[in-house]
Design a protein around this motif. Structure first.
Motif, PDB file in Angstrom:
ATOM      1  N   TYR A 141       0.828  -1.209   0.000  1.00  0.00           N
ATOM      2  CA  TYR A 141       0.000   0.000   0.000  1.00  0.00           C
ATOM      3  C   TYR A 141       0.863   1.260   0.000  1.00  0.00           C
ATOM      4  CZ  TYR A 141      -3.097   3.720   1.564  1.00  0.00           C
ATOM      5  OH  TYR A 141      -3.763   4.905   1.680  1.00  0.00           O
ATOM      6  N   ASN A 142       1.675   1.442   1.054  1.00  0.00           N
ATOM      7  CA  ASN A 142       2.476   2.659   1.126  1.00  0.00           C
ATOM      8  C   ASN A 142       3.500   2.738   0.005  1.00  0.00           C
ATOM      9  OD1 ASN A 142       1.882   1.994   4.336  1.00  0.00           O
ATOM     10  ND2 ASN A 142       1.625   4.142   3.781  1.00  0.00           N
ATOM     11  N   GLY A 143       4.054   1.591  -0.388  1.00  0.00           N
ATOM     12  CA  GLY A 143       4.989   1.591  -1.506  1.00  0.00           C
ATOM     13  C   GLY A 143       4.332   2.064  -2.791  1.00  0.00           C
ATOM     14  N   THR A 144       3.095   1.640  -3.016  1.00  0.00           N
ATOM     15  CA  THR A 144       2.344   2.085  -4.194  1.00  0.00           C
ATOM     16  C   THR A 144       2.057   3.575  -4.109  1.00  0.00           C
ATOM     17  OG1 THR A 144       1.325  -0.097  -4.411  1.00  0.00           O
ATOM     18  CG2 THR A 144       0.236   1.733  -5.528  1.00  0.00           C
ATOM     19  N   LEU A 145       1.665   4.025  -2.928  1.00  0.00           N
ATOM     20  CA  LEU A 145       1.393   5.452  -2.729  1.00  0.00           C
ATOM     21  C   LEU A 145       2.645   6.276  -2.991  1.00  0.00           C
ATOM     22  CD1 LEU A 145      -1.092   7.098  -1.768  1.00  0.00           C
ATOM     23  CD2 LEU A 145      -0.152   6.973   0.544  1.00  0.00           C
ATOM     24  N   ASN A 146       3.783   5.809  -2.498  1.00  0.00           N
ATOM     25  CA  ASN A 146       5.047   6.515  -2.739  1.00  0.00           C
ATOM     26  C   ASN A 146       5.353   6.602  -4.224  1.00  0.00           C
ATOM     27  OD1 ASN A 146       5.540   6.875  -0.010  1.00  0.00           O
ATOM     28  ND2 ASN A 146       6.836   5.058   0.187  1.00  0.00           N
ATOM     29  N   LEU A 147       5.138   5.501  -4.931  1.00  0.00           N
ATOM     30  CA  LEU A 147       5.457   5.455  -6.361  1.00  0.00           C
ATOM     31  C   LEU A 147       4.542   6.374  -7.165  1.00  0.00           C
ATOM     32  CD1 LEU A 147       7.548   3.931  -8.051  1.00  0.00           C
ATOM     33  CD2 LEU A 147       5.846   2.136  -8.427  1.00  0.00           C
ATOM     34  N   LEU A 200      -4.263   1.833 -15.229  1.00  0.00           N
ATOM     35  CA  LEU A 200      -4.791   0.489 -15.450  1.00  0.00           C
ATOM     36  C   LEU A 200      -4.587  -0.303 -14.164  1.00  0.00           C
ATOM     37  CD1 LEU A 200      -3.296  -0.325 -18.984  1.00  0.00           C
ATOM     38  CD2 LEU A 200      -5.724   0.053 -18.468  1.00  0.00           C
ATOM     39  N   VAL A 201      -5.647  -0.835 -13.615  1.00  0.00           N
ATOM     40  CA  VAL A 201      -5.572  -1.793 -12.515  1.00  0.00           C
ATOM     41  C   VAL A 201      -5.912  -3.149 -13.108  1.00  0.00           C
ATOM     42  CG1 VAL A 201      -6.621  -2.596 -10.369  1.00  0.00           C
ATOM     43  CG2 VAL A 201      -6.092  -0.171 -10.668  1.00  0.00           C
ATOM     44  N   LEU A 202      -4.958  -4.066 -13.062  1.00  0.00           N
ATOM     45  CA  LEU A 202      -5.104  -5.358 -13.728  1.00  0.00           C
ATOM     46  C   LEU A 202      -5.093  -6.475 -12.691  1.00  0.00           C
ATOM     47  CD1 LEU A 202      -2.621  -4.760 -16.685  1.00  0.00           C
ATOM     48  CD2 LEU A 202      -5.055  -4.142 -16.532  1.00  0.00           C
ATOM     49  N   VAL A 262      -4.614 -10.468   4.792  1.00  0.00           N
ATOM     50  CA  VAL A 262      -3.803  -9.251   4.898  1.00  0.00           C
ATOM     51  C   VAL A 262      -3.201  -8.904   3.538  1.00  0.00           C
ATOM     52  CG1 VAL A 262      -1.667  -8.291   5.868  1.00  0.00           C
ATOM     53  CG2 VAL A 262      -3.288  -9.499   7.349  1.00  0.00           C
ATOM     54  N   TYR A 263      -2.655  -9.907   2.859  1.00  0.00           N
ATOM     55  CA  TYR A 263      -2.055  -9.663   1.540  1.00  0.00           C
ATOM     56  C   TYR A 263      -3.069  -9.041   0.584  1.00  0.00           C
ATOM     57  CZ  TYR A 263      -0.691 -10.675  -3.251  1.00  0.00           C
ATOM     58  OH  TYR A 263      -0.435 -10.555  -4.586  1.00  0.00           O
ATOM     59  N   HIS A 264      -4.248  -9.647   0.484  1.00  0.00           N
ATOM     60  CA  HIS A 264      -5.244  -9.152  -0.459  1.00  0.00           C
ATOM     61  C   HIS A 264      -5.793  -7.788  -0.050  1.00  0.00           C
ATOM     62  CE1 HIS A 264      -5.364 -13.568  -1.356  1.00  0.00           C
ATOM     63  NE2 HIS A 264      -5.260 -13.070  -2.570  1.00  0.00           N
ATOM     64  N   LYS A 265      -5.923  -7.537   1.247  1.00  0.00           N
ATOM     65  CA  LYS A 265      -6.345  -6.216   1.712  1.00  0.00           C
ATOM     66  C   LYS A 265      -5.324  -5.161   1.313  1.00  0.00           C
ATOM     67  CE  LYS A 265      -8.938  -8.035   5.672  1.00  0.00           C
ATOM     68  NZ  LYS A 265      -8.916  -8.243   7.145  1.00  0.00           N
ATOM     69  N   SER A 266      -4.034  -5.498   1.437  1.00  0.00           N
ATOM     70  CA  SER A 266      -2.987  -4.540   1.079  1.00  0.00           C
ATOM     71  C   SER A 266      -2.981  -4.254  -0.418  1.00  0.00           C
ATOM     72  CB  SER A 266      -1.616  -5.054   1.532  1.00  0.00           C
ATOM     73  OG  SER A 266      -1.186  -6.159   0.746  1.00  0.00           O
ATOM     74  N   LYS A 267      -3.223  -5.281  -1.220  1.00  0.00           N
ATOM     75  CA  LYS A 267      -3.274  -5.091  -2.672  1.00  0.00           C
ATOM     76  C   LYS A 267      -4.489  -4.264  -3.078  1.00  0.00           C
ATOM     77  CE  LYS A 267      -0.980  -6.438  -5.453  1.00  0.00           C
ATOM     78  NZ  LYS A 267       0.188  -5.744  -6.088  1.00  0.00           N
ATOM     79  N   TYR A 268      -5.599  -4.475  -2.384  1.00  0.00           N
ATOM     80  CA  TYR A 268      -6.814  -3.715  -2.703  1.00  0.00           C
ATOM     81  C   TYR A 268      -6.652  -2.247  -2.318  1.00  0.00           C
ATOM     82  CZ  TYR A 268     -11.764  -2.569  -3.138  1.00  0.00           C
ATOM     83  OH  TYR A 268     -12.973  -2.000  -3.512  1.00  0.00           O
ATOM     84  N   GLY A 326      -3.871  -0.706  -2.457  1.00  0.00           N
ATOM     85  CA  GLY A 326      -3.061  -0.201  -3.557  1.00  0.00           C
ATOM     86  C   GLY A 326      -3.901   0.114  -4.777  1.00  0.00           C
ATOM     87  N   GLU A 327      -4.852  -0.764  -5.076  1.00  0.00           N
ATOM     88  CA  GLU A 327      -5.777  -0.515  -6.189  1.00  0.00           C
ATOM     89  C   GLU A 327      -6.501   0.816  -6.013  1.00  0.00           C
ATOM     90  OE1 GLU A 327      -8.731  -3.359  -7.088  1.00  0.00           O
ATOM     91  OE2 GLU A 327      -7.378  -5.075  -7.221  1.00  0.00           O
TER      92      GLU A 327
END
Length: 285
Positions: free
Chosen positions: A79-85, A144-146, A124-130, A132-133
């Protein structure tokens, strides 16, 4: 030539995208040592120096079991890594492509999921990916969210090569067991790369399932792998689901509803793609 930054470039999907798009883009293959997405300042400096026109974010914390034990680290990366990017790319990157998971849909139904179905992340993994989405959808105008899953393909030397690992296992056994309780779409990374190029070329935005046509259980998948290799090992279903700390959904199957409705779906049937992949391995052995 436009510059395409790929995070997770050494992973199965990142490697496939590099190979498929190398003639169309100047590829910036960012390794974990070069681009620390958990550190906003360094990520911003890295992207400012290279100024990519597109970002394909395939890097992720993918250990689903360990994420239950170390949730903060998982959220920090996914999540935070995606936000940073996203924030580091503001100003010069015009398209942000985020690789997510059909496992995000959770426990809502027994039939394959379409993009209009409710998303209820089970771990937890899927919550973090969502999360990020949602960051991508809310903060990026051109995105694009794939959602994909059960990826296979690439080099036989890759430690996560599910197909080749099952071949090695079956070579040394008379019988092996596989889970008949979970359903998904075995999907070749090269097919996903081809679909990504199609979406970039068409300049579309949105959230899309990107999986092979058709679905199967893990047991049916492994049985097809062993059969295609022509091995004598007998594949049998387990009597009960594997015990896991992470309570993943028994149904991760999806359909490419949005791609099909828009006439953009180039994904083949999983059996055709699996046979082609195994044949290519055997020819180059």
């Amino acid at each position: 030539m436009r510059r395409l930054l790929i995070t997770g470039a050494n992973g199965m999907l990142g490697s496939a995208v590099q190979q498929y798009l190398k003639d169309d883009f100047e590829i910036i293959a960012a390794s974990r040592n070069e681009l620390n997405i958990q550190d906003f300042a360094s990520a911003k400096a890295y992207l400012k120096k290279l100024q990519p026109h597109l970002v394909l974010h395939a890097a992720a914390y993918t250990n689903v079991e360990e994420a239950e034990r170390q949730p903060q680290e998982c959220y920090s990366v996914n999540y935070n890594g995606t936000l940073n990017l996203i924030n580091a790319a503001k100003g010069f990157s015009h398209k942000f492509i985020y690789i997510s998971s059909t496992g995000n849909y959770g426990f809502g139904k027994t039939e394959p999921y379409a993009e209009y179905d409710e998303v209820m992340p089970p771990t937890v993994y899927h919550k973090s990916k969502y999360l990020g989405e949602k960051a991508v959808q809310e903060l990026c105008a051109d995105f694009l969210v794939l959602r994909t899953g059960w990826l296979f393909g690439g080099s036989t030397e890759h430690k996560k090569n599910f197909v080749y690992n099952r071949f090695i296992e079956a070579m040394s056994k008379d019988e092996m067991f596989s889970d008949p309780f979970q359903t998904g779409n075995p999907t070749n990374t090269s097919d996903v790369a081809r679909q990504i190029k199609k979406l970039i070329d068409e300049e579309v935005v949105g959230t899309f399932n990107v999986v092979s046509e058709g679905n199967c259980t893990r047991y049916e998948y492994v049985k097809e792998i062993v059969s295609t290799y022509g091995l004598n090992c007998v594949v049998k279903p387990t009597d009960k689901p594997f015990e896991r700390l992470a309570k993943v959904s028994p149904n991760e199957a999806a359909v490419n509803f949005n791609l099909t409705q828009m006439g953009l779906n180039v994904m083949p049937h999983w059996k055709d793609s699996l046979h082609h992949y195994i044949n290519s391995i055997q020819q180059h052995a």
